[in-house]
Every structure is written in structure tokens, then in C-alpha cells.
Design a protein around this motif. Sequence first.
Motif, short mmCIF file in Angstrom:
data_model
loop_
_atom_site.label_atom_id
_atom_site.label_comp_id
_atom_site.label_asym_id
_atom_site.label_seq_id
_atom_site.Cartn_x
_atom_site.Cartn_y
_atom_site.Cartn_z
N ARG A 29 42.82 -6.58 -12.09
CA ARG A 29 42.93 -7.20 -13.67
C ARG A 29 41.84 -8.15 -13.71
O ARG A 29 41.60 -8.61 -14.73
N ALA A 30 41.54 -8.83 -12.56
CA ALA A 30 40.25 -9.67 -12.63
C ALA A 30 39.03 -8.95 -12.44
O ALA A 30 38.09 -9.85 -12.43
N GLN A 34 40.97 -13.60 -16.48
CA GLN A 34 40.46 -13.01 -15.40
C GLN A 34 40.16 -14.04 -14.07
O GLN A 34 40.59 -13.68 -13.09
N ASP A 82 47.04 -15.29 -17.96
CA ASP A 82 46.56 -13.94 -18.22
C ASP A 82 45.10 -13.70 -18.21
O ASP A 82 44.55 -12.71 -18.45
N ALA A 93 43.51 -14.31 -12.80
CA ALA A 93 44.04 -13.29 -12.09
C ALA A 93 43.18 -12.90 -10.47
O ALA A 93 43.83 -12.45 -9.43
N HIS A 125 45.17 -15.32 -8.44
CA HIS A 125 46.39 -14.58 -8.22
C HIS A 125 46.31 -13.52 -6.95
O HIS A 125 47.33 -13.29 -6.10
N TRP A 134 46.36 -7.19 -9.19
CA TRP A 134 45.59 -8.44 -9.60
C TRP A 134 44.04 -8.42 -9.33
O TRP A 134 43.31 -8.67 -10.32
#
Length: 97
Positions: A73-74, A48, A46, A51, A54, A70
Motif C-alpha cells: 500500500r505504501a 502512503q 489511508d 502505510a 504501519h 502495508w
Amino acid sequence: MENLQEFKDSLTNEIPPQGLSVQLKALWYDGKGDWAEAHHQVDHLDDQPSAHIHAYLHRKEGDIWNADYWYKRAKQSRPDIALAMEWEQLVQQFLNR
């Protein structure tokens, strides 16, 4: 592991070098052509940095909607560069950490 060339050279090995971060392990497996194992390395994390890996992997897969999720999210933007260039940039970024 000190530089991109050493990392690339290690791709001839059967297993990743010891001491790699999970992000570099994911990139190592991706460099070996094992997308599924690369994804497995980060899909449950979970943070950064994971992510970001990902996101790259889903971009490579062609699932742009999921990749953009993603990247967000990063706290990154999807780059407008070749996947091979992004892979090299990510390897370099995580080697420098």
C-alpha cells in the motif's frame, strides 16, 4: 527537530515534541517501546507515508503477511535490514520532509 540524534534524545521526554508529523509521532512512540500507541497513531490513516509506518510496525510485530500488505500500500518493498536500521531510516526520511 532537525536530525536523528535530536529525535533520539527526545525519547527521554514523557511526551513527543510539538510539531511532529503523525508519522514521526508513531516512530517516537515506537522508539519509546510503546508499539500499541505507535500503531494507534497510523492505523486509521489511508495515505502512503502512514502505510509505510504501519508496514514497519507490523514487521516489528512479526506479522509479515500484514506488513507486506502495508508495504505494498505504501508502494515500498519490505527491507532486508535490521528493524533498528529501518526505524532510523524512517525517522530520517520523515525529518527530511
